[in-house]
Write a protein that holds these residues in place. Structure first.
Motif, PDB file in Angstrom:
ATOM      1  N   GLU A  69       0.830  -1.216   0.000  1.00 37.82           N
ATOM      2  CA  GLU A  69       0.000   0.000   0.000  1.00 37.82           C
ATOM      3  C   GLU A  69       0.858   1.257   0.000  1.00 37.82           C
ATOM      4  N   LYS A  70       1.935   1.232   0.768  1.00 38.78           N
ATOM      5  CA  LYS A  70       2.811   2.405   0.853  1.00 38.78           C
ATOM      6  C   LYS A  70       3.354   2.787  -0.518  1.00 38.78           C
ATOM      7  N   TYR A  71       3.721   1.767  -1.300  1.00 42.09           N
ATOM      8  CA  TYR A  71       4.340   2.033  -2.606  1.00 42.09           C
ATOM      9  C   TYR A  71       3.359   1.860  -3.768  1.00 42.09           C
ATOM     10  N   GLU A  72       2.050   1.790  -3.442  1.00 43.44           N
ATOM     11  CA  GLU A  72       0.987   1.770  -4.451  1.00 43.44           C
ATOM     12  C   GLU A  72       1.175   0.643  -5.472  1.00 43.44           C
ATOM     13  N   ALA A  74      -0.251  -2.060  -7.462  1.00 43.65           N
ATOM     14  CA  ALA A  74      -1.606  -2.409  -7.921  1.00 43.65           C
ATOM     15  C   ALA A  74      -1.636  -3.744  -8.658  1.00 43.65           C
ATOM     16  N   ARG A 148      -1.969  14.237  -9.556  1.00 44.95           N
ATOM     17  CA  ARG A 148      -1.521  14.238  -8.161  1.00 44.95           C
ATOM     18  C   ARG A 148      -0.962  15.583  -7.721  1.00 44.95           C
ATOM     19  N   SER A 173       6.394   8.036 -11.089  1.00 48.59           N
ATOM     20  CA  SER A 173       6.670   6.602 -11.198  1.00 48.59           C
ATOM     21  C   SER A 173       8.107   6.310 -11.600  1.00 48.59           C
TER      22      SER A 173
END
Length: 324
Positions: A69-72, A74, A148, A173
Motif C-alpha cells: 500500500e505504501k508504494y501503491e 496495484a 496528483r 513513477s
C-alpha cells in the motif's frame, strides 16, 4: 545466493534496505499464483550472479500489505529500485529486457569514469524516445484521470477543454526521468508539455496559449471517442481488451482468458484498459457490455470469459477466432 533474499515482513524489508546502504536494492513484488512472477524470479537469479553488489529482494505483495500500500502496488509483478533507502525507479510488468537495462544502469550510476557517462547517454536516449512517444506528450504528476498535484490537474483540464489529444507520463513513477528531464530540457518544474518532440512549456505557457487562441494550432486536435474505439477494436483481427497485457494479467478473469487463447495458437493482440480510462469507460457503452475482459474478432464483439469458455467447450473457439 547471498544477494538474493526474501522478505516476509515489513521489518525484514526495511532491514534489507538499510543494509544495502548506497548500493542498489531491487524489490520484486510478486504473487505465488502468477506464473509471470516465477519467470521474472529466474531473470533475477541471473542478474544476481552478474551484479554481486546489488541486493535482490522477493516479497509476496499480498502477504505484506502495508508495504504494498505504501508504494501503491496495484499488480504483480512490480519492481521497485532503491538507493540509500529511497525509491529511485519503478517497473510494472514482466519485462525482462527492461528489468535488465534498469539494473545495469542503476547499478553503475554514480560510478567514476566511462560508466557514468554511458549512463547519461542512455538516459538522454530514453528521454528522447519518451518525448517523441506521441505527437503531444504531457509529463505530469499522476495520470489524466487522477492528477496528483494542482498544476497537473489544471493543465489536463485545459487540454481536455480545448479537445487536445495527448498522451502522458507519470514522473512520480520514475525518479530517473523526473530528474533527468529537468536537465535535458532546461526546465526545472512540472508539468511539461511537448509537441512533436519540442518543449512547449508548463502550465503558465499553456494558459497563455489557451487565452490567445493559439493552443488548438499548437497541439493536435482529438479524434472522437467513437472513431478512436473503432480504430483500436480493428487494430488486429483478434483483439482482447483486458486488465494488464499478455505478459502480466492484472485480474483473475483476464488471466483465465489469456490461458484459453494461448492454447488455441491463434494470433491476437491485447489492450490494457487500466492504462486508458477513456477507452475503459467508453467501450462499455459502445458495445453495451459492462465488464472486462472483452474479446473482438474482425471488429465484432464475441463476449467475455464465460462466452469464450463456452466456445472452447463446444469446440467452436478456433473457428470463431479465425472468423470462419
Amino acid at each position: 545466493m547471498a544477494n538474493l533474499v526474501e522478505a516476509t515482513t515489513q521489518q525484514q524489508f526495511e532491514d534489507f534496505l538499510a543494509r544495502a546502504g548506497k548500493c542498489l536494492t531491487v524489490v520484486h513484488f510478486q504473487a505465488a499464483w502468477a506464473p509471470q512472477c516465477g519467470h521474472m524470479n529466474e531473470v533475477m537469479e541471473e542478474l544476481a550472479k552478474e551484479q554481486p553488489h546489488t541486493t535482490f529482494v522477493k516479497l509476496e505483495a499480498e502477504s505484506v500489505p502495508e508495504v504494498s500500500e505504501k508504494y501503491e502496488i496495484a499488480s504483480v509483478p512490480t519492481f521497485l529500485f532503491f538507493k540509500a533507502g529511497e525509491k529511485v525507479d519503478r517497473l510494472d510488468g514482466a519485462h525482462a529486457p527492461e528489468l535488465t537495462k534498469k539494473v545495469q544502469r542503476l547499478a553503475v550510476s554514480g560510478s567514476p569514469g566511462g560508466a557514468a557517462e554511458n549512463s547519461t547517454e542512455d538516459l538522454n536516449q530514453r528521454l528522447k524516445k519518451l518525448i517523441n512517444a506521441a505527437p503531444c506528450m504531457l509529463f505530469m504528476k499522476g495520470a489524466p484521470q487522477e492528477p496528483r498535484c494542482g498544476f497537473s490537474r489544471q493543465i489536463v483540464a485545459l487540454l481536455k477543454e480545448h479537445s487536445i489529444q495527448f498522451s502522458s507520463f507519470d514522473i512520480l513513477s520514475d525518479e530517473e526521468v523526473r530528474q533527468g528531464l529537468k536537465t535535458y530540457s532546461n526546465w526545472p518544474t512540472y508539468p511539461q508539455l511537448y509537441v512533436n518532440g519540442e518543449l512547449v512549456g508548463g502550465l503558465d505557457i499553456v494558459k497563455e496559449l489557451a487565452e490567445s487562441g493559439e493552443l488548438e494550432n499548437t497541439c493536435p486536435k482529438a479524434v472522437t471517442l467513437e472513431h478512436r474505439l473503432k480504430t483500436v477494436i480493428n487494430q488486429s483481427p483478434v483483439m482482447l481488451f483486458m486488465k494488464g497485457n499478455k505478459e502480466a494479467a492484472r485480474c483473475g478473469f483476464s488471466r483465465q482468458i489469456l490461458e484459453i487463447l494461448n492454447g488455441t495458437e491463434v494470433d491476437y493482440d491485447t489492450f490494457d484498459i487500466l492504462q486508458d480510462e477513456e477507452v475503459r469507460q467508453g467501450l462499455k457503452t459502445y458495445s453495451n457490455w459492462p465488464t472486462y475482459p472483452q474479446l473482438y474478432v474482425k471488429g465484432e464483439l464475441i463476449g467475455g470469459l464465460d462466452i469464450v469458455k463456452e466456445l472452447k467447450e463446444s469446440g467452436e473457439l478456433v473457428s470463431v477466432l479465425k472468423g470462419e
